[in-house]
Motif scaffolding. Structure first.
Motif, short mmCIF file in Angstrom:
data_model
loop_
_atom_site.label_atom_id
_atom_site.label_comp_id
_atom_site.label_asym_id
_atom_site.label_seq_id
_atom_site.Cartn_x
_atom_site.Cartn_y
_atom_site.Cartn_z
N THR A 205 0.85 -1.19 0.00
CA THR A 205 0.00 0.00 0.00
C THR A 205 0.89 1.25 0.00
O THR A 205 2.08 1.16 0.24
N PRO A 206 0.30 2.43 -0.25
CA PRO A 206 1.12 3.64 -0.44
C PRO A 206 1.91 4.06 0.80
O PRO A 206 1.44 3.94 1.93
N MET A 207 3.12 4.57 0.55
CA MET A 207 3.92 5.18 1.62
C MET A 207 3.69 6.69 1.67
O MET A 207 3.74 7.29 2.74
N LEU A 208 3.50 7.30 0.51
CA LEU A 208 3.18 8.73 0.45
C LEU A 208 1.67 8.90 0.45
O LEU A 208 0.99 8.40 -0.44
N VAL A 209 1.16 9.58 1.46
CA VAL A 209 -0.30 9.68 1.63
C VAL A 209 -0.68 11.12 1.94
O VAL A 209 0.11 11.91 2.46
N SER A 210 -1.90 11.44 1.62
CA SER A 210 -2.39 12.79 1.92
C SER A 210 -2.85 12.89 3.37
O SER A 210 -2.84 13.97 3.97
N ASN A 211 -3.23 11.74 3.97
CA ASN A 211 -3.72 11.73 5.34
C ASN A 211 -3.05 10.57 6.07
O ASN A 211 -3.38 9.41 5.82
#
Length: 505
Positions: A205-211
């Motif tokens: 799953t993503p490491m860079l996230v908006s939240n």
């Protein structure tokens, strides 16, 4: 001359000696290059055996030809014959290098090689008169020239700061360090084998996230130029994995780095390895069973036993793990029964009486948790599940149906450390929105570790998530326990260090 001046003079003399040795190594390389023997032009070398393999299979290999490669860690020249010690990934082995076996020119070159050089050696397996298993070289190839000097053999590399900054040297000089990281790899592969056997699917799953949600921690923040948006490095794996449960993936797990902008100590590094898994149609009791079975399996796979020794403590994973509620644990070790405490005023009064610190924002459940941290954790040496946490400290967890002040959550403890954290996951989108709202209030009040509302996650819950059990494991602490390592930096190949002079040294 003062003692300080003597020390400075000695250091200057040592540095001059080192500089001269480094100069000689450079000159040796230049001479090799001018003679058309540049080791850095060699692109490959075919290895047939490793050191420990030769020792283990000596009876079958004696008298046969092998080809090994590794770093020369010792050399003793005795006229027309020499001994050297070659270290590879499995360990080290002695090599006998004679002029009559490899040729006069090659032997002359070999005598100029330095400790630290990487050699390829072909030869016959034999045993010396003293009984040491060795390789009688028929050819020696310089594969890489070491232009730096390794730490002095008998004192080794003991400076802790240098060991962490120059892990590559640490791995060369300290074989027990290499063993630790081999065991770390075995821990990860054992976890994967066990979970795969239980029908779990590994995902990313993503490491860079908006939240950055799913845990109480301060995130690292960055800016993505292409979209002109601020992003965060994830602090948890939770919210994306739960989205996959909503999508019908009933058993998922991820092993990955997470990042928390917090302090450094023996058990904390700002980036660390977390494993989270989620299983549909079970609860936190199912997660306890899974945790107990997983830890027992990994311990046996990695260490060969279900009894772990860490420092002065011996922990027996072969027995059923203790299960105790947080309230009962505080009652047992602090003598305070929070079932008899009904108001925030009563909680604050008993905290003051017992000298437990709290803040104005803390509610009854927060104070219970402070009691637990103050009086209980250090006693939880044997494997123990501490269950049923207060709702105030568990914003993503299902309430206990018979007591909504508490939630279906446990933390797994060994050696007085929290090793894992698990829930019966909250799947009510209305309740979850209310919990996020409470977190937003904390955020507005200055709590940098509180969660933002995640609207997409709420939308996923609105679509419908089945009853689910979930758990997060601290992999680094698990490896510390399996390898009897005193600090998290000892199980991280490249731990976070303060930069020196504008760059890592």
């Amino acid at each position: 001359m003062s003692q300080g001046q003597n020390n400075n003079q000695e250091k200057n003399n040592q540095q001059q000696d080192i500089n001269q040795l480094l100069k000689v190594r450079r000159e040796k390389l230049t001479a090799l290059q001018e003679a058309g023997k540049d080791p850095f032009l060699i692109t490959k070398f075919d290895v047939t055996h490793h050191s420990q393999q030769i020792k283990d299979d000596f009876d079958q290999l004696e008298g046969k030809q092998v080809t090994i490669a590794g770093r020369m860690m010792f050399k003793r020249v005795m006229g027309k014959a020499s001994f050297c010690n070659v270290q590879d990934v499995q360990g080290n082995i002695q090599c006998y290098v004679a002029r009559d076996s490899i040729g006069e020119d090659c032997y002359a070159d070999f005598k100029k090689y330095d400790v630290g050089d990487i050699l390829g050696i072909s030869g016959e397996v034999f045993k010396t008169k003293t009984g040491e298993m060795s390789v009688h070289a028929s050819s020696v190839t310089l594969l890489s020239k070491s232009l730096q000097i390794l730490p002095e053999k008998f004192h080794g590399l003991t400076d802790t700061d240098i060991r962490y900054r120059q892990r590559y040297v640490d791995l060369i000089m300290n074989t027990e360090v290499r063993d630790t990281f081999i065991k770390r790899s075995k821990v990860l592969s054992s976890i994967r084998r066990y979970l795969d056997s239980q029908g779990f699917m590994e995902v990313e799953t993503p490491m860079l996230v908006s939240n950055a949600g799913g845990a109480a921690a301060r995130p690292f923040e960055t800016h993505f130029n292409a979209l002109d948006e601020d992003l965060k490095l994830r602090i948890s794996l939770e919210l994306y994995l739960k989205r996959l449960i909503v999508g019908g993936m009933e058993r998922v797990y991820e092993i990955g780095r997470v990042f928390r902008n917090e302090g450094l100590d023996t058990r904390h590094n700002p980036e660390f390895t977390l494993m989270e898994l989620y299983q549909a149609y079970t609860d936190y009791h199912g997660m306890m069973d899974l945790t107990e079975n997983l830890y027992r399996y990994v311990a046996k796979e990695v260490t060969g036993t279900a009894i772990l020794t860490y420092g002065e403590h011996e922990m027996d994973l072969s027995k059923p793990f203790e299960r105790i509620t947080m309230v009962d644990a505080v009652k047992k070790y602090a003598g305070v029964d929070f079932h008899e405490i009904h108001t925030i005023e009563e909680a604050r009064a008993i905290a003051k009486e017992k000298h437990v610190e709290f803040e104005d924002k803390h509610k009854k459940g927060d104070i219970l948790n402070r009691f637990f941290e103050e009086f209980v954790e250090e006693h939880l040496i044997q494997p123990t599940f501490v269950m049923d946490h207060p709702i105030e400290i568990s914003p993503l967890t299902k309430k206990k149906p018979d007591n909504p002040e508490y939630v279906e959550r446990f933390e797994f403890f060994m050696n007085g450390w929290e090793m894992a954290n698990a829930y019966s996951e909250l799947n009510d989108p209305i309740d979850q929105r209310a919990r996020f709202a409470a977190q937003e209030e904390l955020l507005a009040a200055g709590d940098a570790e509180a969660n933002h509302t995640d609207e997409d996650f709420l939308n996923a819950l609105s679509i419908g998530m089945p009853p689910t059990g979930g758990i997060g494991f601290g992999i680094d602490r698990m490896v510390m326990m399996m390898t009897n390592s005193p600090a998290i930096r000892d199980v991280l190949l490249f731990p976070t260090m303060k930069t020196l002079g504008g760059k890592d040294q």
